[in-house]
Scaffold this active site. Structure first.
Site, PDB file in Angstrom:
ATOM      1  N   LYS A  43      39.694  29.204  42.450  1.00 37.33           N
ATOM      2  CA  LYS A  43      38.146  30.191  41.070  1.00 37.33           C
ATOM      3  C   LYS A  43      37.560  30.807  42.144  1.00 37.33           C
ATOM      4  CE  LYS A  43      39.175  31.223  38.102  1.00 37.33           C
ATOM      5  NZ  LYS A  43      40.780  32.063  38.230  1.00 37.33           N
ATOM      6  N   SER A  44      37.702  31.529  43.768  1.00 35.08           N
ATOM      7  CA  SER A  44      37.025  31.460  44.399  1.00 35.08           C
ATOM      8  C   SER A  44      37.048  33.415  45.015  1.00 35.08           C
ATOM      9  CB  SER A  44      36.836  30.840  45.775  1.00 35.08           C
ATOM     10  OG  SER A  44      36.411  29.315  45.175  1.00 35.08           O
ATOM     11  N   THR A  47      43.226  35.808  43.944  1.00 34.44           N
ATOM     12  CA  THR A  47      43.849  36.846  43.975  1.00 34.44           C
ATOM     13  C   THR A  47      43.495  38.125  43.936  1.00 34.44           C
ATOM     14  OG1 THR A  47      44.557  35.578  41.826  1.00 34.44           O
ATOM     15  CG2 THR A  47      44.854  37.592  41.454  1.00 34.44           C
ATOM     16  N   HIS A 103      45.232  26.302  47.350  1.00 41.05           N
ATOM     17  CA  HIS A 103      43.960  25.683  46.831  1.00 41.05           C
ATOM     18  C   HIS A 103      43.652  24.119  47.993  1.00 41.05           C
ATOM     19  CE1 HIS A 103      43.313  28.841  44.709  1.00 41.05           C
ATOM     20  NE2 HIS A 103      44.088  28.323  43.737  1.00 41.05           N
ATOM     21  N   SER A 133      32.752  29.262  36.396  1.00 40.81           N
ATOM     22  CA  SER A 133      34.421  30.162  36.632  1.00 40.81           C
ATOM     23  C   SER A 133      35.213  28.919  36.152  1.00 40.81           C
ATOM     24  CB  SER A 133      34.759  30.802  37.550  1.00 40.81           C
ATOM     25  OG  SER A 133      35.655  31.739  37.496  1.00 40.81           O
ATOM     26  N   SER A 223      39.423  46.440  42.681  1.00 44.46           N
ATOM     27  CA  SER A 223      37.959  46.011  41.840  1.00 44.46           C
ATOM     28  C   SER A 223      38.452  45.955  40.753  1.00 44.46           C
ATOM     29  CB  SER A 223      37.676  47.298  41.567  1.00 44.46           C
ATOM     30  OG  SER A 223      38.422  48.100  39.961  1.00 44.46           O
ATOM     31  N   GLY A 252      34.396  38.031  36.883  1.00 48.19           N
ATOM     32  CA  GLY A 252      34.400  38.429  38.735  1.00 48.19           C
ATOM     33  C   GLY A 252      32.673  38.834  39.393  1.00 48.19           C
TER      34      GLY A 252
END
Length: 286
Positions: A43-44, A47, A103, A133, A223, A252
């Protein structure tokens, strides 16, 4: 499919039960000198950076990057689960320069990545936003244990009893190695603040020159909104996730922790954070 096996330890690091089953193949994985590794604590912005790298490699060719989901274009090294090919299996079949996602903490990464001196892009995000998150991700992603309440999850997170262990060990591990190794260390908050600057850092690190036109294209297609609406990047085609509980791409943003942490949770976390980060010059914006 609601499948939530307990975490298992590999070399002292907690990992998803289904991932642990394939651990031997992960540990023996043979990296190649031209592999590019994207490493993050969950969650950093994994993607996000994967999509940026993929578009840099295709010179902004968005049609090319739409041919397969991002998790197929950038395979997840340690991923393994019932009735899906494992990350190692997918990667071993690829004979072109590979972009790999992981990860794993630096000290648990397969030795071959260090032996081959692979380029590594590391992305770090502030601990509080990650906690929030990650909690929502745990809720929607089967394969993870039940998160319990937000308060219970936050305690597990501080104790390092979550998949991939302690946030602090993760971010400090790669930070410590960044000058001895070929590591580009990025911050999620910097990427939000000035995506153009950070995309240029990535392309320079990859040895690529981007024209204004290509840069504009990459900016537009990476974006948050564009990626959230794109089935090839929003994980809507990935099994083992229930997006009705919480979307994979949730907000995000920077500072969402303020809507989740109570005053006492925040005080407790700040104290924990001071102790965890006392022995490093690594600084985050909260």
């Amino acid at each position: 499919m609601d499948y939530r096996p307990p975490l298992q330890l590999v070399r002292g690091m907690p990992i998803l039960g289904t991932f642990a089953e394939n651990w031997e193949k992960v540990e023996q994985f043979q990296a190649r000198a031209d592999d590019l590794l994207i490493s993050t604590y969950p969650k950093s912005g994994t993607t996000w950076v994967s999509k940026i790298v993929d578009l840099i490699l295709s010179n902004g060719d968005t049609e090319e990057s739409q041919k397969a989901a991002i998790f197929e274009r950038v395979p997840f090294l340690e991923c393994s689960g019932p009735s899906v090919p494992s990350g190692t299996e997918i990667l071993n079949k690829q004979n072109f320069p590979r972009v790999i996602k992981t990860h794993l903490q630096a000290d648990v990464l397969p030795q071959s990545f260090w032996d081959k001196n692979c380029k590594i892009i590391y992305v770090a995000r502030n601990a509080k936003d990650v906690a929030v998150s990650y909690y929502h991700f745990y809720r929607m992603a089967y394969g993870h244990p039940e998160p319990g309440t937000w308060d219970e999850f936050l305690n597990s997170y501080m104790e390092g009893n979550v998949a991939f262990g302690r946030w602090s060990s993760h971010v400090k591990g790669y930070w410590k190695l960044r000058q001895q190794r070929d590591i580009l260390y990025l911050f999620y908050e910097d990427m939000l603040e000035d995506p153009t600057r950070e995309i240029q850092k990535v392309s320079k690190f990859m040895g690529k020159e981007l024209s204004e036109n290509v840069l504009e294209k990459i900016l537009k297609h990476t974006s948050f909104q564009a990626m959230k609406e794109n089935p090839m990047s929003n994980y809507s085609t990935f099994p083992f996730m229930d997006h009705s509980i919480s979307p994979f791409m949730r907000k995000g943003i920077f500072g969402d922790w303020k809507t989740h942490f109570s005053v006492s949770q925040n005080e407790k976390f700040d104290e924990y954070y001071r102790q965890e980060m006392a022995n490093t010059d690594l600084k985050f914006r909260m």
